[in-house]
Design a protein around this motif. Structure first.
Motif, mmCIF file in Angstrom:
data_model
loop_
_atom_site.group_PDB
_atom_site.id
_atom_site.type_symbol
_atom_site.label_atom_id
_atom_site.label_comp_id
_atom_site.label_asym_id
_atom_site.label_seq_id
_atom_site.Cartn_x
_atom_site.Cartn_y
_atom_site.Cartn_z
ATOM 1 N N SER A 19 52.793 33.529 11.572
ATOM 2 C CA SER A 19 51.932 32.653 10.783
ATOM 3 C C SER A 19 52.443 32.625 9.350
ATOM 4 C CB SER A 19 50.483 33.162 10.807
ATOM 5 O OG SER A 19 50.359 34.353 10.054
ATOM 6 N N ILE A 20 51.774 31.818 8.551
ATOM 7 C CA ILE A 20 51.987 31.806 7.105
ATOM 8 C C ILE A 20 50.688 32.254 6.475
ATOM 9 C CG2 ILE A 20 52.351 30.323 5.089
ATOM 10 C CD1 ILE A 20 54.222 28.612 6.814
ATOM 11 N N VAL A 21 50.785 33.110 5.461
ATOM 12 C CA VAL A 21 49.595 33.552 4.754
ATOM 13 C C VAL A 21 49.732 33.186 3.286
ATOM 14 C CG1 VAL A 21 50.454 35.893 4.253
ATOM 15 C CG2 VAL A 21 47.987 35.478 4.382
ATOM 16 N N THR A 22 48.631 32.746 2.708
ATOM 17 C CA THR A 22 48.602 32.540 1.262
ATOM 18 C C THR A 22 47.643 33.573 0.681
ATOM 19 O OG1 THR A 22 46.903 30.818 1.511
ATOM 20 C CG2 THR A 22 49.194 30.083 1.292
ATOM 21 N N THR A 23 48.081 34.175 -0.412
ATOM 22 C CA THR A 23 47.263 35.178 -1.102
ATOM 23 C C THR A 23 47.240 34.837 -2.580
ATOM 24 O OG1 THR A 23 49.209 36.627 -1.269
ATOM 25 C CG2 THR A 23 47.678 37.046 0.556
ATOM 26 N N LEU A 24 46.078 35.002 -3.190
ATOM 27 C CA LEU A 24 45.908 34.641 -4.593
ATOM 28 C C LEU A 24 46.502 35.713 -5.496
ATOM 29 C CD1 LEU A 24 44.718 32.511 -6.488
ATOM 30 C CD2 LEU A 24 42.575 33.825 -6.465
ATOM 31 N N ARG A 55 50.594 43.355 -2.540
ATOM 32 C CA ARG A 55 49.894 43.538 -3.820
ATOM 33 C C ARG A 55 48.643 42.662 -3.906
ATOM 34 N NH1 ARG A 55 55.320 43.020 -5.674
ATOM 35 N NH2 ARG A 55 54.793 41.091 -6.779
ATOM 36 N N ASN A 56 48.740 41.431 -3.417
ATOM 37 C CA ASN A 56 47.583 40.535 -3.466
ATOM 38 C C ASN A 56 46.496 40.971 -2.485
ATOM 39 O OD1 ASN A 56 48.826 39.034 -5.468
ATOM 40 N ND2 ASN A 56 49.609 37.490 -4.052
ATOM 41 N N PHE A 57 46.885 41.500 -1.324
ATOM 42 C CA PHE A 57 45.875 42.060 -0.418
ATOM 43 C C PHE A 57 45.109 43.177 -1.120
ATOM 44 C CE2 PHE A 57 47.578 41.084 4.169
ATOM 45 C CZ PHE A 57 47.094 39.794 4.074
ATOM 46 N N HIS A 58 45.840 44.037 -1.829
ATOM 47 C CA HIS A 58 45.173 45.120 -2.566
ATOM 48 C C HIS A 58 44.240 44.554 -3.643
ATOM 49 C CE1 HIS A 58 46.736 48.939 -1.058
ATOM 50 N NE2 HIS A 58 47.911 48.341 -0.904
ATOM 51 N N ARG A 59 44.718 43.551 -4.371
ATOM 52 C CA ARG A 59 43.937 42.970 -5.477
ATOM 53 C C ARG A 59 42.744 42.151 -4.997
ATOM 54 N NH1 ARG A 59 48.562 42.550 -8.542
ATOM 55 N NH2 ARG A 59 49.339 40.742 -7.437
ATOM 56 N N GLN A 60 42.977 41.304 -3.992
ATOM 57 C CA GLN A 60 41.974 40.319 -3.592
ATOM 58 C C GLN A 60 41.214 40.680 -2.310
ATOM 59 O OE1 GLN A 60 41.184 37.781 -5.503
ATOM 60 N NE2 GLN A 60 42.793 38.224 -6.981
ATOM 61 N N GLY A 61 41.804 41.565 -1.492
ATOM 62 C CA GLY A 61 41.129 41.955 -0.255
ATOM 63 C C GLY A 61 41.230 40.947 0.868
ATOM 64 N N GLY A 62 42.190 40.024 0.771
ATOM 65 C CA GLY A 62 42.360 39.059 1.847
ATOM 66 C C GLY A 62 43.206 37.881 1.449
ATOM 67 N N GLY A 63 43.149 36.848 2.277
ATOM 68 C CA GLY A 63 43.940 35.647 2.045
ATOM 69 C C GLY A 63 43.597 34.605 3.088
ATOM 70 N N VAL A 64 44.488 33.617 3.237
ATOM 71 C CA VAL A 64 44.278 32.535 4.192
ATOM 72 C C VAL A 64 45.495 32.472 5.121
ATOM 73 C CG1 VAL A 64 43.865 30.063 4.497
ATOM 74 C CG2 VAL A 64 42.890 31.255 2.510
ATOM 75 N N GLU A 99 39.573 38.699 5.596
ATOM 76 C CA GLU A 99 39.500 39.884 4.757
ATOM 77 C C GLU A 99 40.554 40.837 5.285
ATOM 78 O OE1 GLU A 99 35.491 41.219 5.272
ATOM 79 O OE2 GLU A 99 34.680 39.660 3.953
ATOM 80 N N ALA A 100 41.263 41.516 4.388
ATOM 81 C CA ALA A 100 42.323 42.442 4.780
ATOM 82 C C ALA A 100 41.972 43.842 4.295
ATOM 83 C CB ALA A 100 43.659 41.990 4.194
ATOM 84 N N GLU A 101 41.907 44.774 5.236
ATOM 85 C CA GLU A 101 41.617 46.165 4.902
ATOM 86 C C GLU A 101 42.786 47.032 5.365
ATOM 87 O OE1 GLU A 101 38.549 49.768 6.073
ATOM 88 O OE2 GLU A 101 38.055 47.717 6.647
ATOM 89 N N ARG A 102 43.345 47.810 4.447
ATOM 90 C CA ARG A 102 44.457 48.688 4.803
ATOM 91 C C ARG A 102 43.931 49.802 5.698
ATOM 92 N NH1 ARG A 102 48.128 52.987 1.819
ATOM 93 N NH2 ARG A 102 46.101 53.918 1.544
#
Length: 192
Positions: A19-24, A55-64, A99-102
């Motif tokens: 897939s492709i993911v976008t993260t803020l 890094r964006n998963f850590h900062r924002q907690g998720g993406g699209v 939502e992305a949780e490590r």
């Protein structure tokens, strides 16, 4: 076509679905990157190295997460730094906010990795048919081409056999049950 808020994926996942993911990012732009989705309950993904996605998963907690049929978008997501003002690519046939949780981390071959549990938040299907890319299926296609050339003088048999070994590894690791069965059939039907 349909927008919904529910806790399931807009496409069927099997094996490792690409897939492709976008993260803020901190610059308020959406970073575009490739992301392999590992089938399971829950769906997981790994980030390798100190990537923008990690890094964006850590900062924002998720993406699209997005599913697209556009090979250029996939190449750009994989090999370049691409940032967009919006989260959803024009080529996305479907998307799902997650939502992305490590949940795990480690090191392999000198590269740090982190495993993320992806929880669906909201999704939209934008076309009647949403194609997905599974590396296992792609390996099956390439394996059938290689097998068909084994007895052709113009091709190097040792090189083709090495390719087949690689394709089998990819199909068994990244494919689902049908891809594994397909490779079993390749072995049954050929002298390779």
């Amino acid at each position: 076509m349909s927008s919904r808020t529910k806790s399931d994926w807009p496409v069927e996942l099997r094996g490792v679905t690409e897939s492709i993911v976008t993260t803020l990012g901190p610059n308020e732009l959406w970073n575009v990157a490739a992301l392999g989705l590992h089938t399971g309950n829950p769906v997981t993904a790994k980030t390798w190295g100190n990537t923008r996605t990690r890094r964006n998963f850590h900062r924002q907690g998720g993406g699209v997460v997005q599913f697209t049929h556009d090979p250029v978008d996939f190449v750009d997501a994989t090999l370049s730094i691409r940032e967009e003002e919006g989260a959803i690519l024009d080529s996305a046939d479907a998307w799902i906010e997650v939502e992305a949780e490590r949940v795990d981390s480690g090191e392999s071959g000198g590269t740090n990795w982190e495993q993320w549990e992806l929880t669906p938040v909201e999704s939209e299907i934008r076309t009647e048919h949403v194609p997905t890319v599974n590396r296992g299926f792609s390996a099956i296609v390439e394996a059938t081409v290689a097998v068909s050339r084994l007895d052709v003088d113009a091709y190097d048999t040792a090189e083709l056999r090495a390719r087949l070994d690689y394709f089998e590894e990819v199909a068994r690791k990244c494919g689902g049950e049908r891809e594994r069965q397909a490779f079993d059939r390749i072995r049954e039907l050929t002298e390779w």
